[in-house]
Design a protein around this motif. Sequence first.
Motif, PDB file in Angstrom:
ATOM      1  N   ASP B 125      34.378  73.097 -15.356  1.00 46.90           N
ATOM      2  CA  ASP B 125      33.129  72.493 -15.828  1.00 46.90           C
ATOM      3  C   ASP B 125      33.335  71.780 -17.166  1.00 46.90           C
ATOM      4  OD1 ASP B 125      31.878  73.470 -13.624  1.00 46.90           O
ATOM      5  OD2 ASP B 125      30.854  75.119 -14.655  1.00 46.90           O
ATOM      6  N   LEU B 126      34.118  72.410 -18.031  1.00 44.50           N
ATOM      7  CA  LEU B 126      34.348  71.836 -19.355  1.00 44.50           C
ATOM      8  C   LEU B 126      35.152  70.544 -19.237  1.00 44.50           C
ATOM      9  CD1 LEU B 126      33.461  72.768 -22.168  1.00 44.50           C
ATOM     10  CD2 LEU B 126      35.707  73.771 -22.496  1.00 44.50           C
ATOM     11  N   LYS B 127      36.087  70.532 -18.305  1.00 45.36           N
ATOM     12  CA  LYS B 127      36.890  69.328 -18.066  1.00 45.36           C
ATOM     13  C   LYS B 127      35.970  68.169 -17.629  1.00 45.36           C
ATOM     14  CE  LYS B 127      40.849  67.609 -15.379  1.00 45.36           C
ATOM     15  NZ  LYS B 127      41.660  67.126 -16.519  1.00 45.36           N
ATOM     16  N   ASP B 128      35.028  68.484 -16.728  1.00 44.32           N
ATOM     17  CA  ASP B 128      34.064  67.470 -16.280  1.00 44.32           C
ATOM     18  C   ASP B 128      33.292  66.898 -17.466  1.00 44.32           C
ATOM     19  OD1 ASP B 128      34.781  67.787 -13.684  1.00 44.32           O
ATOM     20  OD2 ASP B 128      33.066  69.043 -13.120  1.00 44.32           O
ATOM     21  N   ILE B 129      32.900  67.788 -18.384  1.00 43.91           N
ATOM     22  CA  ILE B 129      32.112  67.352 -19.547  1.00 43.91           C
ATOM     23  C   ILE B 129      32.945  66.404 -20.411  1.00 43.91           C
ATOM     24  CG2 ILE B 129      31.031  68.157 -21.696  1.00 43.91           C
ATOM     25  CD1 ILE B 129      30.171  70.673 -20.055  1.00 43.91           C
ATOM     26  N   VAL B 130      34.222  66.762 -20.614  1.00 45.89           N
ATOM     27  CA  VAL B 130      35.094  65.883 -21.411  1.00 45.89           C
ATOM     28  C   VAL B 130      35.264  64.531 -20.716  1.00 45.89           C
ATOM     29  CG1 VAL B 130      37.414  65.582 -22.365  1.00 45.89           C
ATOM     30  CG2 VAL B 130      36.306  67.806 -22.516  1.00 45.89           C
ATOM     31  N   GLU B 131      35.393  64.548 -19.386  1.00 47.57           N
ATOM     32  CA  GLU B 131      35.529  63.289 -18.634  1.00 47.57           C
ATOM     33  C   GLU B 131      34.270  62.435 -18.795  1.00 47.57           C
ATOM     34  OE1 GLU B 131      38.234  62.170 -17.321  1.00 47.57           O
ATOM     35  OE2 GLU B 131      39.323  64.039 -17.723  1.00 47.57           O
ATOM     36  N   ARG B 132      33.095  63.083 -18.737  1.00 45.52           N
ATOM     37  CA  ARG B 132      31.830  62.357 -18.900  1.00 45.52           C
ATOM     38  C   ARG B 132      31.724  61.774 -20.307  1.00 45.52           C
ATOM     39  NH1 ARG B 132      27.973  66.863 -17.662  1.00 45.52           N
ATOM     40  NH2 ARG B 132      26.478  65.596 -18.820  1.00 45.52           N
ATOM     41  N   LEU B 133      32.231  62.532 -21.293  1.00 42.90           N
ATOM     42  CA  LEU B 133      32.205  62.056 -22.685  1.00 42.90           C
ATOM     43  C   LEU B 133      33.098  60.818 -22.817  1.00 42.90           C
ATOM     44  CD1 LEU B 133      30.857  62.934 -25.307  1.00 42.90           C
ATOM     45  CD2 LEU B 133      32.818  64.365 -25.817  1.00 42.90           C
ATOM     46  N   LYS B 134      34.241  60.870 -22.141  1.00 44.26           N
ATOM     47  CA  LYS B 134      35.182  59.745 -22.162  1.00 44.26           C
ATOM     48  C   LYS B 134      34.552  58.501 -21.548  1.00 44.26           C
ATOM     49  CE  LYS B 134      39.693  61.616 -21.480  1.00 44.26           C
ATOM     50  NZ  LYS B 134      40.778  61.878 -20.526  1.00 44.26           N
ATOM     51  N   ALA B 135      33.829  58.707 -20.451  1.00 44.05           N
ATOM     52  CA  ALA B 135      33.286  57.577 -19.681  1.00 44.05           C
ATOM     53  C   ALA B 135      32.012  57.007 -20.288  1.00 44.05           C
ATOM     54  CB  ALA B 135      33.028  58.027 -18.248  1.00 44.05           C
ATOM     55  N   SER B 136      31.322  57.818 -21.103  1.00 44.27           N
ATOM     56  CA  SER B 136      30.014  57.397 -21.617  1.00 44.27           C
ATOM     57  C   SER B 136      30.121  56.169 -22.513  1.00 44.27           C
ATOM     58  CB  SER B 136      29.372  58.550 -22.388  1.00 44.27           C
ATOM     59  OG  SER B 136      28.251  58.079 -23.114  1.00 44.27           O
ATOM     60  N   LYS B 137      29.237  55.203 -22.249  1.00 40.49           N
ATOM     61  CA  LYS B 137      29.231  53.986 -23.079  1.00 40.49           C
ATOM     62  C   LYS B 137      28.003  53.974 -23.994  1.00 40.49           C
ATOM     63  CE  LYS B 137      32.831  51.989 -21.112  1.00 40.49           C
ATOM     64  NZ  LYS B 137      33.793  52.993 -21.620  1.00 40.49           N
ATOM     65  N   ASP B 138      27.128  54.947 -23.765  1.00 44.92           N
ATOM     66  CA  ASP B 138      25.854  54.957 -24.477  1.00 44.92           C
ATOM     67  C   ASP B 138      25.847  56.092 -25.496  1.00 44.92           C
ATOM     68  OD1 ASP B 138      23.022  54.520 -24.972  1.00 44.92           O
ATOM     69  OD2 ASP B 138      22.708  56.349 -23.793  1.00 44.92           O
ATOM     70  N   ALA B 143      25.833  61.802 -27.304  1.00 42.09           N
ATOM     71  CA  ALA B 143      25.332  62.865 -28.175  1.00 42.09           C
ATOM     72  C   ALA B 143      24.888  64.063 -27.333  1.00 42.09           C
ATOM     73  CB  ALA B 143      24.181  62.357 -29.032  1.00 42.09           C
ATOM     74  N   LYS B 144      24.247  63.766 -26.196  1.00 41.16           N
ATOM     75  CA  LYS B 144      23.789  64.829 -25.293  1.00 41.16           C
ATOM     76  C   LYS B 144      24.975  65.593 -24.687  1.00 41.16           C
ATOM     77  CE  LYS B 144      20.618  64.518 -21.838  1.00 41.16           C
ATOM     78  NZ  LYS B 144      19.694  63.737 -20.946  1.00 41.16           N
ATOM     79  N   ILE B 145      25.986  64.827 -24.270  1.00 37.09           N
ATOM     80  CA  ILE B 145      27.167  65.458 -23.654  1.00 37.09           C
ATOM     81  C   ILE B 145      27.914  66.302 -24.693  1.00 37.09           C
ATOM     82  CG2 ILE B 145      29.309  65.047 -22.363  1.00 37.09           C
ATOM     83  CD1 ILE B 145      28.113  62.319 -21.510  1.00 37.09           C
ATOM     84  N   ASP B 146      28.010  65.773 -25.907  1.00 42.36           N
ATOM     85  CA  ASP B 146      28.645  66.473 -27.035  1.00 42.36           C
ATOM     86  C   ASP B 146      28.001  67.857 -27.224  1.00 42.36           C
ATOM     87  OD1 ASP B 146      29.532  67.303 -29.564  1.00 42.36           O
ATOM     88  OD2 ASP B 146      29.633  65.268 -30.342  1.00 42.36           O
ATOM     89  N   LYS B 147      26.667  67.861 -27.234  1.00 46.92           N
ATOM     90  CA  LYS B 147      25.927  69.108 -27.413  1.00 46.92           C
ATOM     91  C   LYS B 147      26.197  70.076 -26.263  1.00 46.92           C
ATOM     92  CE  LYS B 147      21.839  68.634 -29.287  1.00 46.92           C
ATOM     93  NZ  LYS B 147      20.379  68.428 -29.440  1.00 46.92           N
ATOM     94  N   GLU B 148      26.239  69.541 -25.045  1.00 46.47           N
ATOM     95  CA  GLU B 148      26.539  70.336 -23.850  1.00 46.47           C
ATOM     96  C   GLU B 148      27.920  70.991 -23.974  1.00 46.47           C
ATOM     97  OE1 GLU B 148      24.649  70.894 -21.205  1.00 46.47           O
ATOM     98  OE2 GLU B 148      26.046  71.598 -19.663  1.00 46.47           O
ATOM     99  N   PHE B 149      28.886  70.235 -24.521  1.00 46.71           N
ATOM    100  CA  PHE B 149      30.252  70.722 -24.710  1.00 46.71           C
ATOM    101  C   PHE B 149      30.261  71.987 -25.584  1.00 46.71           C
ATOM    102  CE2 PHE B 149      34.268  70.616 -27.153  1.00 46.71           C
ATOM    103  CZ  PHE B 149      35.201  70.539 -26.130  1.00 46.71           C
ATOM    104  N   HIS B 150      29.567  71.908 -26.712  1.00 44.97           N
ATOM    105  CA  HIS B 150      29.521  73.059 -27.619  1.00 44.97           C
ATOM    106  C   HIS B 150      28.765  74.241 -26.990  1.00 44.97           C
ATOM    107  CE1 HIS B 150      31.325  71.321 -31.291  1.00 44.97           C
ATOM    108  NE2 HIS B 150      30.927  70.185 -30.753  1.00 44.97           N
ATOM    109  N   TYR B 151      27.707  73.926 -26.268  1.00 46.88           N
ATOM    110  CA  TYR B 151      26.908  74.967 -25.615  1.00 46.88           C
ATOM    111  C   TYR B 151      27.750  75.725 -24.592  1.00 46.88           C
ATOM    112  CZ  TYR B 151      23.324  77.050 -22.616  1.00 46.88           C
ATOM    113  OH  TYR B 151      22.576  77.916 -21.870  1.00 46.88           O
ATOM    114  N   ARG B 152      28.543  74.990 -23.797  1.00 50.21           N
ATOM    115  CA  ARG B 152      29.368  75.629 -22.763  1.00 50.21           C
ATOM    116  C   ARG B 152      30.420  76.551 -23.376  1.00 50.21           C
ATOM    117  NH1 ARG B 152      29.136  73.904 -17.409  1.00 50.21           N
ATOM    118  NH2 ARG B 152      27.170  72.783 -17.163  1.00 50.21           N
ATOM    119  N   ILE B 153      30.974  76.142 -24.510  1.00 50.93           N
ATOM    120  CA  ILE B 153      31.966  76.996 -25.182  1.00 50.93           C
ATOM    121  C   ILE B 153      31.301  78.288 -25.652  1.00 50.93           C
ATOM    122  CG2 ILE B 153      33.559  77.177 -27.151  1.00 50.93           C
ATOM    123  CD1 ILE B 153      34.050  74.137 -26.805  1.00 50.93           C
ATOM    124  N   ALA B 154      30.092  78.169 -26.202  1.00 48.74           N
ATOM    125  CA  ALA B 154      29.341  79.357 -26.625  1.00 48.74           C
ATOM    126  C   ALA B 154      29.140  80.290 -25.428  1.00 48.74           C
ATOM    127  CB  ALA B 154      28.008  78.961 -27.237  1.00 48.74           C
TER     128      ALA B 154
END
Lengths: 231, 231
Positions: B125-138, B143-154
């Motif tokens: 799941d975390l890998k998917d989030i990083v991939e989405r962060l990489k692909a995001s142009k907006d 910012a939303k994906i970034d927050k999700e990344f930290h939340y998942r680690i918690a």
Amino acid sequence: MFTPIRNVKIYEQVIEQIQGMILDGKLKKGDKLPSERDLAEQLNVSRTSVREALRSLEVIGLIECRQGEGNFVKERFENNLIEPLSIIFLLEDRNPIEILELRKIIEIETAYLAAKRITDEEIKDLKDIVERLKASKDEAESAKIDKEFHYRIAKSSGNFLIVNILNILSSLMDRYILEARKIILLTGENSEYLLNQHENIYTALSDRNPDMASLYMKKHFEMIERSIENK
Amino acid sequence: MFTPIRNVKIYEQVIEQIQGMILDGKLKKGDKLPSERDLAEQLNVSRTSVREALRSLEVIGLIECRQGEGNFVKERFENNLIEPLSIIFLLEDRNPIEILELRKIIEIETAYLAAKRITDEEIKDLKDIVERLKASKDEAESAKIDKEFHYRIAKSSGNFLIVNILNILSSLMDRYILEARKIILLTGENSEYLLNQHENIYTALSDRNPDMASLYMKKHFEMIERSIENK
């Protein structure tokens, strides 16, 4: 396309209005709120809705109702928020060891910050606390002084959130890890050793040595963990 | 000698009774509460007092009122407690940098714990989030994906209190350190560097390397601090 209409209850709207006044700086600590009647009139809602909103803000710990005087924004906010997290922790059926795990994380770094920021006055106060701990012959009294010791270090970190969150965690521990000190004293570690750890933390803080302060705090929590695991 | 009589209001007594039912295990997550009428009769208090108590528990986030169905203990407790601490933080006129300071302390150690406890599923799941962060142009999306990344680690730390308290701190940051990401992107650090940091944290977690995970999280927060100090 339609936008979904958010179902906000009347009393929630009253709360939002009052919160808004705080955010805008129109209401400050200790200020008196408008009367229930005035609030009802100004917001064009029933007095029941106003009363429900005020009660909720009172339970949250933001305002206090002084009989015959009206409602005031609180002056001091310590020891709020505690019950909800405690109840949620129970409903979620969590392991109390999580409380200790997070306290350890925060307190080790809190000791580091405190060693950098502690004032001369605070060092003196902390010394008094250690002396009282040394002199105490009563375990209930010692437990209270022990708690005071950790609270003062949190205060010396200068971080308001650290003080608040450690307060919440300390209350949770009281509820779920009953008598942590007793457990420690019963599992091979004696009260002299416990006292010694507090003295070491104090000395590092009075030397303003962040690395030693956090190291001794770490050793202290490792001993607590060991005792609770072995009980 | 007399013992001082504690001035407990009726609605507070109702709250205490309901909390007591939760503590005794008589009320669990998702359970329906007795009706307002039944509560009033059983506790021998007015329905107004019962309603005030229920409203307060709803505001605290412990129960929810479903229209026409009655009151239920909530199933999910995420994102509560947030407003009070946020309002108190404002009333106390604190420095927003304190939020970042505490988040840094907790998240560095959270990364350490997560690296030890993360499941294969969570790594995916975390890998998917990083991939989405990489692909995001907006940027808003990022910012939303970034927050999700930290939340998942918690979440992967397995510590319920860490998840809850980081949620509170994250909401506080949203309110007081507006657009932290934008500040970072405007102060010399570019989005590629930011992405790189997230990738490093991810790699350390997927390698289940606690020391590297906490080291990269530390570097990440040091960069955030640097950017905010320099803004």
